[in-house]
Design a protein around this motif. Sequence first.
Motif, PDB file in Angstrom:
ATOM      1  N   ASP A  71      67.729  48.028   3.789  1.00  0.00           N
ATOM      2  CA  ASP A  71      66.299  47.859   4.020  1.00  0.00           C
ATOM      3  C   ASP A  71      65.881  46.449   3.611  1.00  0.00           C
ATOM      4  O   ASP A  71      66.638  45.701   2.989  1.00  0.00           O
ATOM      5  CB  ASP A  71      65.485  48.939   3.294  1.00  0.00           C
ATOM      6  N   TRP A  72      64.663  46.075   3.981  1.00  0.00           N
ATOM      7  CA  TRP A  72      64.232  44.704   3.747  1.00  0.00           C
ATOM      8  C   TRP A  72      64.143  44.382   2.257  1.00  0.00           C
ATOM      9  O   TRP A  72      64.485  43.277   1.833  1.00  0.00           O
ATOM     10  CB  TRP A  72      62.895  44.408   4.411  1.00  0.00           C
ATOM     11  N   GLN A  73      63.718  45.322   1.439  1.00  0.00           N
ATOM     12  CA  GLN A  73      63.609  45.069   0.005  1.00  0.00           C
ATOM     13  C   GLN A  73      64.957  44.672  -0.580  1.00  0.00           C
ATOM     14  O   GLN A  73      65.046  43.729  -1.370  1.00  0.00           O
ATOM     15  CB  GLN A  73      63.075  46.312  -0.707  1.00  0.00           C
ATOM     16  N   SER A 105      60.975  48.864   8.659  1.00  0.00           N
ATOM     17  CA  SER A 105      59.771  48.186   8.170  1.00  0.00           C
ATOM     18  C   SER A 105      60.188  46.984   7.335  1.00  0.00           C
ATOM     19  O   SER A 105      61.312  46.921   6.820  1.00  0.00           O
ATOM     20  CB  SER A 105      58.913  49.143   7.329  1.00  0.00           C
ATOM     21  N   TYR A 106      59.301  46.032   7.208  1.00  0.00           N
ATOM     22  CA  TYR A 106      59.571  44.832   6.408  1.00  0.00           C
ATOM     23  C   TYR A 106      58.263  44.131   6.122  1.00  0.00           C
ATOM     24  O   TYR A 106      57.217  44.452   6.710  1.00  0.00           O
ATOM     25  CB  TYR A 106      60.531  43.887   7.144  1.00  0.00           C
ATOM     26  N   GLN A 107      58.310  43.169   5.213  1.00  0.00           N
ATOM     27  CA  GLN A 107      57.147  42.376   4.866  1.00  0.00           C
ATOM     28  C   GLN A 107      57.153  41.094   5.708  1.00  0.00           C
ATOM     29  O   GLN A 107      57.959  40.200   5.448  1.00  0.00           O
ATOM     30  CB  GLN A 107      57.171  42.022   3.372  1.00  0.00           C
ATOM     31  N   PRO A 108      56.306  40.974   6.712  1.00  0.00           N
ATOM     32  CA  PRO A 108      56.339  39.801   7.601  1.00  0.00           C
ATOM     33  C   PRO A 108      56.232  38.480   6.852  1.00  0.00           C
ATOM     34  O   PRO A 108      56.926  37.517   7.208  1.00  0.00           O
ATOM     35  CB  PRO A 108      55.130  40.020   8.525  1.00  0.00           C
ATOM     36  N   ASP A 109      55.379  38.411   5.828  1.00  0.00           N
ATOM     37  CA  ASP A 109      55.211  37.148   5.099  1.00  0.00           C
ATOM     38  C   ASP A 109      56.506  36.731   4.412  1.00  0.00           C
ATOM     39  O   ASP A 109      56.866  35.546   4.400  1.00  0.00           O
ATOM     40  CB  ASP A 109      54.092  37.274   4.061  1.00  0.00           C
ATOM     41  N   GLU A 110      57.212  37.709   3.829  1.00  0.00           N
ATOM     42  CA  GLU A 110      58.480  37.406   3.152  1.00  0.00           C
ATOM     43  C   GLU A 110      59.538  36.978   4.159  1.00  0.00           C
ATOM     44  O   GLU A 110      60.301  36.022   3.924  1.00  0.00           O
ATOM     45  CB  GLU A 110      58.965  38.617   2.363  1.00  0.00           C
ATOM     46  N   ARG A 147      58.799  33.478   5.382  1.00  0.00           N
ATOM     47  CA  ARG A 147      59.097  32.498   4.333  1.00  0.00           C
ATOM     48  C   ARG A 147      60.604  32.264   4.241  1.00  0.00           C
ATOM     49  O   ARG A 147      61.063  31.117   4.081  1.00  0.00           O
ATOM     50  CB  ARG A 147      58.526  32.962   2.996  1.00  0.00           C
ATOM     51  N   CYS A 162      59.903  32.573  -3.767  1.00  0.00           N
ATOM     52  CA  CYS A 162      59.053  33.504  -4.521  1.00  0.00           C
ATOM     53  C   CYS A 162      57.617  33.037  -4.667  1.00  0.00           C
ATOM     54  O   CYS A 162      56.799  33.709  -5.307  1.00  0.00           O
ATOM     55  CB  CYS A 162      59.661  33.736  -5.911  1.00  0.00           C
ATOM     56  N   GLU A 179      53.843  31.570  -3.103  1.00  0.00           N
ATOM     57  CA  GLU A 179      52.966  31.687  -1.942  1.00  0.00           C
ATOM     58  C   GLU A 179      52.421  30.325  -1.527  1.00  0.00           C
ATOM     59  O   GLU A 179      51.559  30.235  -0.646  1.00  0.00           O
ATOM     60  CB  GLU A 179      51.813  32.640  -2.256  1.00  0.00           C
TER      61      GLU A 179
END
Length: 338
Positions: free
Chosen positions: A126-128, A265-270, A273, A300, A302
Amino acid sequence: MIGKDTVDSDELEITGDPEFFDLNTLRAATENFSESNKLGQGGFGTVYKGELPNHQKVAVKRLIRTRHGIEEFRNEVALIARLQHRNLVKLVGYCRSREERMLVLEYMPNKSLDSFLFGNTRRSLDWQKRFQIINGVARGILYLHQDSRLRIIHRDLKTSNVLLDADMKPKISDFGMARLIHGDQLQNRTNKTAGIFGYIAPEYANFGQFSTKSDVYSFRIIVLEIVSGKKNSSSYWDSTYLVRHAWELWKEDRSLELVDSSLQSYQPDEVLRCIHVGLLCVEDDSENRPAMSDVTFMLCSEASLPSPIQPAFGFNMGSRNTLDPSNNDLSITEMEGR
């Protein structure tokens, strides 16, 4: 005698507490190096699962003597023995006899990262976990470059050299090609270039020059492979495929199309980056690439990042070594399973 492309033997004597194992102990531990205990195979040898008399599980790396000389063996043992970090594989001991040269390493039950991403028995990450692995590898490289007592350039960073422990935490392995940088020295040179097409930096491939920024260049492919779940081509003719693809998507503001389709699923911003940082790490001019201290911060943070410059898609820079497959001065390892 250590060759000129390795560290000096007087400076890299074996210290710490690696144990010397006799050959019979390791034969018994691996059931005489049985196929059932085989964990993987690479260009320099085969790795077997073993169990020591005290019931400690280990990975025994049995080296091919014709591919891994005494210089490389001594170099790897000496370096790993003096490096201690949660994101580096720990050396338990070694064996050197007339017949064999072996490294005894901590056992990593989840094997190598490439087996998860695109092996025959590919398993989902998974993305995490992927983001955790990217950050862990970055911290391990930072330790080698800056935070350890020694200043080390790995020179062979790739997903098959990132191993995963029981908690899926990454640990960098294989230090046979690693080199020590002295004091304020910024770079070094070798007469024999070794590595895998697609991972090695152009200044290293073309001029034999390597520095910490060479490892930064290799790190970018690890990042892009983790994000995409696609293996970068190890072919001489198409060794920049993944970088080229990532750059084209970036230019068209379509970078999320690079993401592995198996991710639910995943965090688009991460993700964006990570891709952005990866593209910053492939600047053709090594001086323009960020240091690993900057990379770990950018991953890590922003804070806004500088815009990447179009990478060089190839190694033809008119130098003495242009990665011609027929060039006998080069020792380029093609991608193969571990």
